[in-house]
Design a protein around this motif. Sequence first.
Motif, PDB file in Angstrom:
ATOM      1  N   GLU A   1     -41.763  -4.427  46.856  1.00 49.96           N
ATOM      2  CA  GLU A   1     -40.538  -5.198  46.844  1.00 49.96           C
ATOM      3  C   GLU A   1     -39.535  -4.907  48.129  1.00 49.96           C
ATOM      4  O   GLU A   1     -38.580  -5.808  48.207  1.00 49.96           O
ATOM      5  N   TRP A   2     -39.692  -3.720  48.962  1.00 50.39           N
ATOM      6  CA  TRP A   2     -38.769  -3.577  50.109  1.00 50.39           C
ATOM      7  C   TRP A   2     -39.266  -4.617  51.000  1.00 50.39           C
ATOM      8  O   TRP A   2     -38.502  -4.523  52.169  1.00 50.39           O
ATOM      9  N   ASP A   3     -40.122  -5.161  50.981  1.00 50.16           N
ATOM     10  CA  ASP A   3     -40.449  -6.691  51.933  1.00 50.16           C
ATOM     11  C   ASP A   3     -39.695  -7.552  51.966  1.00 50.16           C
ATOM     12  O   ASP A   3     -39.453  -8.514  52.833  1.00 50.16           O
ATOM     13  N   ASN A   4     -39.101  -7.620  50.701  1.00 46.30           N
ATOM     14  CA  ASN A   4     -38.293  -8.968  50.212  1.00 46.30           C
ATOM     15  C   ASN A   4     -36.912  -8.705  51.057  1.00 46.30           C
ATOM     16  O   ASN A   4     -36.151  -7.664  50.979  1.00 46.30           O
ATOM     17  N   THR A   5     -36.503  -9.893  51.610  1.00 47.91           N
ATOM     18  CA  THR A   5     -35.256  -9.865  52.595  1.00 47.91           C
ATOM     19  C   THR A   5     -34.390 -10.974  52.059  1.00 47.91           C
ATOM     20  O   THR A   5     -35.102 -12.216  51.168  1.00 47.91           O
ATOM     21  N   ALA A   6     -33.292 -11.333  52.535  1.00 43.93           N
ATOM     22  CA  ALA A   6     -32.461 -12.356  52.136  1.00 43.93           C
ATOM     23  C   ALA A   6     -32.823 -13.981  52.794  1.00 43.93           C
ATOM     24  O   ALA A   6     -32.843 -15.028  52.250  1.00 43.93           O
ATOM     25  N   GLU A   7     -33.438 -13.496  53.877  1.00 43.82           N
ATOM     26  CA  GLU A   7     -34.130 -14.589  54.566  1.00 43.82           C
ATOM     27  C   GLU A   7     -35.515 -14.718  54.262  1.00 43.82           C
ATOM     28  O   GLU A   7     -36.418 -13.894  54.573  1.00 43.82           O
ATOM     29  N   PRO A   8     -35.977 -15.954  53.844  1.00 47.06           N
ATOM     30  CA  PRO A   8     -37.462 -16.067  53.479  1.00 47.06           C
ATOM     31  C   PRO A   8     -38.449 -15.566  54.697  1.00 47.06           C
ATOM     32  O   PRO A   8     -39.506 -15.030  54.457  1.00 47.06           O
TER      33      PRO A   8
ATOM     34  N   PHE B   1     -40.643   4.698  44.920  1.00 48.16           N
ATOM     35  CA  PHE B   1     -39.946   4.174  43.795  1.00 48.16           C
ATOM     36  C   PHE B   1     -41.312   3.448  42.820  1.00 48.16           C
ATOM     37  O   PHE B   1     -41.451   3.716  41.945  1.00 48.16           O
ATOM     38  N   THR B   2     -41.966   2.583  43.565  1.00 51.99           N
ATOM     39  CA  THR B   2     -42.804   1.597  42.839  1.00 51.99           C
ATOM     40  C   THR B   2     -44.031   2.024  43.640  1.00 51.99           C
ATOM     41  O   THR B   2     -44.543   2.267  45.017  1.00 51.99           O
ATOM     42  N   VAL B   3     -45.102   2.315  42.577  1.00 46.95           N
ATOM     43  CA  VAL B   3     -46.736   2.315  43.132  1.00 46.95           C
ATOM     44  C   VAL B   3     -47.387   1.128  43.072  1.00 46.95           C
ATOM     45  O   VAL B   3     -47.690   0.718  42.039  1.00 46.95           O
ATOM     46  N   GLU B   4     -47.532   0.278  43.898  1.00 44.19           N
ATOM     47  CA  GLU B   4     -48.421  -0.798  44.284  1.00 44.19           C
ATOM     48  C   GLU B   4     -49.764  -0.829  43.672  1.00 44.19           C
ATOM     49  O   GLU B   4     -49.977  -1.757  42.749  1.00 44.19           O
ATOM     50  N   GLN B   5     -50.376   0.394  44.118  1.00 41.75           N
ATOM     51  CA  GLN B   5     -51.773   0.579  43.674  1.00 41.75           C
ATOM     52  C   GLN B   5     -52.070   1.905  44.002  1.00 41.75           C
ATOM     53  O   GLN B   5     -51.739   2.421  45.053  1.00 41.75           O
ATOM     54  N   THR B   6     -52.834   2.527  43.143  1.00 36.03           N
ATOM     55  CA  THR B   6     -53.351   3.891  43.829  1.00 36.03           C
ATOM     56  C   THR B   6     -54.755   4.137  43.104  1.00 36.03           C
ATOM     57  O   THR B   6     -55.015   3.589  42.021  1.00 36.03           O
TER      58      THR B   6
END
Length: 308
Positions: free
Chosen positions: A175-182, A93-98
């Motif tokens: 953003e898929w690295d983000n979780t509810a637990e830090p 969905f999101t391209v961080e860098q290319t």
Amino acid sequence: GMMPLWNITNRCLSFAIETGEATRPKEVELGNEDGIFEAELKDGNGHISRNIRAALMAIDVAEPYVFFWGIGDNFNAPRNGVMRLRWSVGGAFTVEQTFLRIESPTGKTFETTKQSGGSMWAQRRGKKMTAASYPGEGDKWWYTEMIRVSDYISNEAIEHGMTLRITAVARVDPEWDNTAEPNARAQSHLVRARRDAAWSASLRLPGSLSRDWQEVQGREQFSSNTVAMTLSPASWYESFLWKAAGVAMILSVGPPLLFFVAMKRYGGRVPPVNTWQGHLHRTMRAFSKSEIREEVMRLKESGKPLGR
């Protein structure tokens, strides 16, 4: 028997789609084939159309991929060595860098400017498929770069022809690295396979042969097929034009440059063209103008030649 559950299988994602509150919706609410790719249609975008889109998306995002537009694995560049390449990123969905990774005939590797934006899913496909549906990615879904062969190899190599090997590379979905637990990381294969290069898992189904192992190997960068951009050798008249252009540049720039250097060297005065003139300049600097004028008049009166 039932499929046993292991740590590896528990990391697979399952999707349950609620079609609607009614178990048997009305036929007019099911949609039609026109609504599959047009989410803004009032009548065609029904339950079946939406579910087909959801299933296609789930299949597509199983693994990110990168691809070029409008070129094959081998193509010829224009003789001027300048060509614009275009590529896109799917399965995310999101391209961080290319960027493009370019390998010259000498083995040196170059990377173009890093870009970021959205994937193929950022295309506007009706009201529901806008860039706002995926925060932070923008509405950019394709990328472009102008390739100048002279930036990577010498003019001599260009004259004799060469081939550049080019690969489009992308990092996706940060953003898929983000979780509810830090301090916790996402645990599914879907996430770790695209964000963790050290992630690896394998499973052999019961009763299957050894070659039927199912494997998941994580990566942090995804690459397109490597394409070969070939610049054919210059013809005899093109080679002549290149050399003539080089000579013309030397003739046009050389003399003014030498004159400028000489003027700087001699403090703005016209430099001497030979040793005699240099001595003459030094001699003239030893006398004032009035003294030189008086000496000239004296020599005229004596009848002696002035040049000796």
